[in-house]
Structure formats: structure tokens, C-alpha cells
Design an enzyme around this catalytic site. Structure first.
Site, PDB file in Angstrom:
ATOM      1  N   LYS A  51      34.033 -36.063   2.082  1.00 29.42           N
ATOM      2  CA  LYS A  51      34.682 -35.598   0.838  1.00 29.42           C
ATOM      3  C   LYS A  51      35.818 -36.819   0.473  1.00 29.42           C
ATOM      4  O   LYS A  51      36.171 -37.063  -0.330  1.00 29.42           O
ATOM      5  CB  LYS A  51      35.613 -34.297   0.766  1.00 29.42           C
ATOM      6  N   GLN A  95      39.977 -26.773   4.861  1.00 30.90           N
ATOM      7  CA  GLN A  95      38.741 -26.661   5.162  1.00 30.90           C
ATOM      8  C   GLN A  95      38.301 -25.518   6.104  1.00 30.90           C
ATOM      9  O   GLN A  95      39.047 -25.581   7.153  1.00 30.90           O
ATOM     10  CB  GLN A  95      38.213 -28.028   5.842  1.00 30.90           C
ATOM     11  N   ASP A 118      39.502 -25.611  -4.430  1.00 32.99           N
ATOM     12  CA  ASP A 118      38.375 -25.112  -3.899  1.00 32.99           C
ATOM     13  C   ASP A 118      38.029 -23.555  -4.328  1.00 32.99           C
ATOM     14  O   ASP A 118      37.051 -22.827  -4.256  1.00 32.99           O
ATOM     15  CB  ASP A 118      38.505 -24.917  -2.382  1.00 32.99           C
TER      16      ASP A 118
HETATM   17  N1  GUN Z   1      33.343 -24.815   4.493  1.00 36.33           N
HETATM   18  C1  GUN Z   1      32.105 -25.164   4.219  1.00 36.33           C
HETATM   19  N2  GUN Z   1      32.025 -25.190   2.923  1.00 36.33           N
HETATM   20  C2  GUN Z   1      33.242 -25.222   2.382  1.00 36.33           C
HETATM   21  C3  GUN Z   1      33.792 -25.478   1.126  1.00 36.33           C
HETATM   22  O1  GUN Z   1      33.048 -25.669  -0.175  1.00 36.33           O
HETATM   23  N3  GUN Z   1      35.271 -25.616   1.116  1.00 36.33           N
HETATM   24  C4  GUN Z   1      36.001 -25.428   2.045  1.00 36.33           C
HETATM   25  N4  GUN Z   1      37.301 -25.522   2.046  1.00 36.33           N
HETATM   26  N5  GUN Z   1      35.340 -25.238   3.392  1.00 36.33           N
HETATM   27  C5  GUN Z   1      34.192 -25.130   3.387  1.00 36.33           C
END
Ligand code: GUN
Length: 292
Positions: A51, A95, A118
């Protein structure tokens, strides 16, 4: 029989990012997104790095705080509070997974909902559940919808079966697909659905598998001509001793049955990252430019 269409998330994500670039062409400081990672989960390390690399390629600034898996909740909350109060930060992402579910819920809820790129803060999750379009929508759900639309998949009036009820993917996706802007009919099955799961999937026009269980879904789950979206990505060791990601769907056995299917990797993964960038740019526009 027509050849199976591959739903290529790399191509669609790249196009989305190209279309995002002109919105970044503004005077003053670029958008900034802050990532919080807790513990040593290898997949989280990989995803956050990915990311941040995509953000950098667009000229979006990012920063990372990495906390020990034993970090006290107060340490996590004070980090998020600092970022909430920092006007130079537009988006905040915690995350998942965190070391435990309680801590994860606490952290998601501590993010300023205006910076919640998110979409996991209860405020934004609630707006999605209320079928309102003014909140942030979780990136994987948004990415799956965008990918299907890019390939002209009609969802209105179709039956979509989702395997997995996680708060990260299954639940928000079910809400998004049954919204008045999509109008699909949605079934959600999970680990306790038993034999129902297979029969619901067999009756669906579109099957989305987000169970986190490698090769869970084989050909007996899928009717001929269905569209299959595989959200799973589990690292397994192949016969050559190399680690590689495999999906929740047994691709080799299922693909010949399908009208269209996502590959793993290169399907949903790049779409999640692209949608995150879209949410960050939106948060920045709302904060700095009154949404214009
Ligand atoms: N863990 C797996 N997918 C995601 C996501 O899209 N966002 C976050 N913050 N954690 C994740």
C-alpha cells in the site's frame, strides 16, 4: 463453450489509479496516509509495504508506526489520537489482524471517522448499513464491486453468494451489494452453514469467496456459467519447495466451469489497494478542499 474470462485486477486497478492522478494535481501539500501495524504478522507486513509503495507511486505521502504485539491498548490509542489531531494527516489505516479481536475493535473505533479510509469505524460501517453513500466504504468490498462493473457484470436482480462473514470483507460486501445502488440479492454463508453453503453457492449467479481457507471451494460448489471472485490469499509451499499464494477457490478445477473468475494473485488484491488510494484522495479533498 466460450473461454473463461479472467477478471484482471491488475489492469483494472492500474486504470483506476491513472484516473485518480489528475485529482492529485493541486497546489500545496499532497495527501498523507498513516499506517499502524501491530505485531509481526507476515501478511500485514507485506500488505502495508504494498500500500505504501502504490501511495508513493502516486505522490501520496505515507508514514508507518509499528508497535510490538504486546503493546498496551493505551499505547495504540495514544498513537491514533496523535494522528487524529494532526492536520497534516488525511487518512489513517490500522492493518488487520491485530493480536486480538477486542483490541482490533478498540483501534478501529479510535480512528477519527473523517480519516477512516478503511471504513471500519462504527460510524462509517453504520452509514453503509443504513444505505447512505456519504461514508467511507471498506476497500475490498468496493474493489470487488468496481472490478465486476469494469467487466460489465450486471448485479441488479442477480443472486450473489458470499462465503465468509468477516467484518473486513464478507459483511461490508453484503451491505454494499444489497444497497439501492447495486440491488443484488445476497446470501451470506460461513463456517457454521454446513451443507447449506455449497447449495447456496450452486444456486448463485456470482460467488464471492472470502473464507481464508485455501482451496475450500471446488467445482461441486459452482454452477456452470457462474462468475467467481476469490478473495483468499494463503501462502502454501508447493512441490518445488517454493512458497506461493493460493486462493480459497481451487482455480484449476473451477475455472473451466465459469463465465469469469479472478486469479490469485492479481485479482482482488490490487483492487483493494487502488480503492484505498481513492479513499485517501477523497479524505484529503474533504479536509482540504471542502470535497471539491
Ligand atoms: N487485513 C486484510 N485486509 C485488510 C484491509 O483491507 N484493511 C485492513 N486495515 N486490514 C486488512
Amino acid at each position: 463453450m466460450m473461454a473463461t474470462q479472467l477478471l484482471d485486477g491488475k489492469i483494472v486497478a492500474e486504470k483506476f489509479l491513472q484516473e485518480l492522478r489528475p485529482r492529485l494535481d493541486r497546489p500545496g501539500r499532497p495527501p498523507c496516509v498513516a499506517f499502524l501495524r501491530v505485531g509481526e504478522e507476515a501478511s500485514s507486513q507485506f500488505y502495508v509495504a504494498r500500500k505504501r509503495a502504490v501511495a508513493e507511486s502516486l505522490g501520496i505521502r505515507s508514514l508507518l508506526a509499528h508497535l510490538d504485539r504486546d503493546a498496551a491498548p493505551e499505547i495504540i490509542l495514544s498513537q491514533l489520537e496523535r494522528w487524529n489531531g494532526d492536520d497534516s494527516i488525511d487518512g489513517i489505516l490500522v492493518q488487520a489482524p491485530l493480536p486480538n479481536r477486542q483490541l482490533q475493535e478498540l483501534a478501529f473505533a479510535a480512528v477519527d471517522s473523517a480519516k477512516d479510509v478503511d471504513g471500519f469505524h462504527p460510524h462509517n460501517f453504520g452509514l453503509l448499513a443504513l444505505d447512505r453513500s456519504d461514508g467511507f466504504v471498506p476497500c475490498t468490498a468496493l474493489g470487488i464491486l468496481h472490478l465486476l462493473r469494469a467487466y460489465g457484470v450486471e448485479l441488479e436482480g442477480r443472486h450473489v453468494a458470499i462465503v465468509g462473514r468477516s467484518t473486513i470483507v464478507g459483511r461490508p460486501l453484503a451491505l454494499l451489494l444489497q444497497s439501492r445502488s447495486v440491488n443484488a440479492t445476497v446470501s451470506v454463508c460461513h463456517s457454521k452453514s454446513g451443507d447449506l453453503a455449497r447449495s447456496l453457492c450452486r444456486s448463485a449467479d456470482v460467488v464471492v469467496v472470502a473464507a481464508g481457507s485455501a482451496h475450500l471451494v471446488g467445482p461441486s460448489w459452482i454452477r456452470k456459467g457462474a462468475i467467481v471472485v476469490d478473495v483468499g490469499q494463503t501462502a502454501v509451499t508447493g512441490p518445488d519447495g517454493c512458497r506461493r499464494p493460493v486462493g480459497d477457490v481451487d482455480f484449476a478445477a473451477v475455472a473451466p466451469l465459469c463465465q469469469a473468475i479472478t486469479p490469485v494473485p492479481g485479482g482482488v488484491g490490487p483492487m483493494t489497494v487502488a480503492m484505498l488510494m481513492g479513499n485517501v484522495v477523497r479524505a484529503w479533498e474533504l479536509a482540504r478542499w471542502n470535497g471539491n
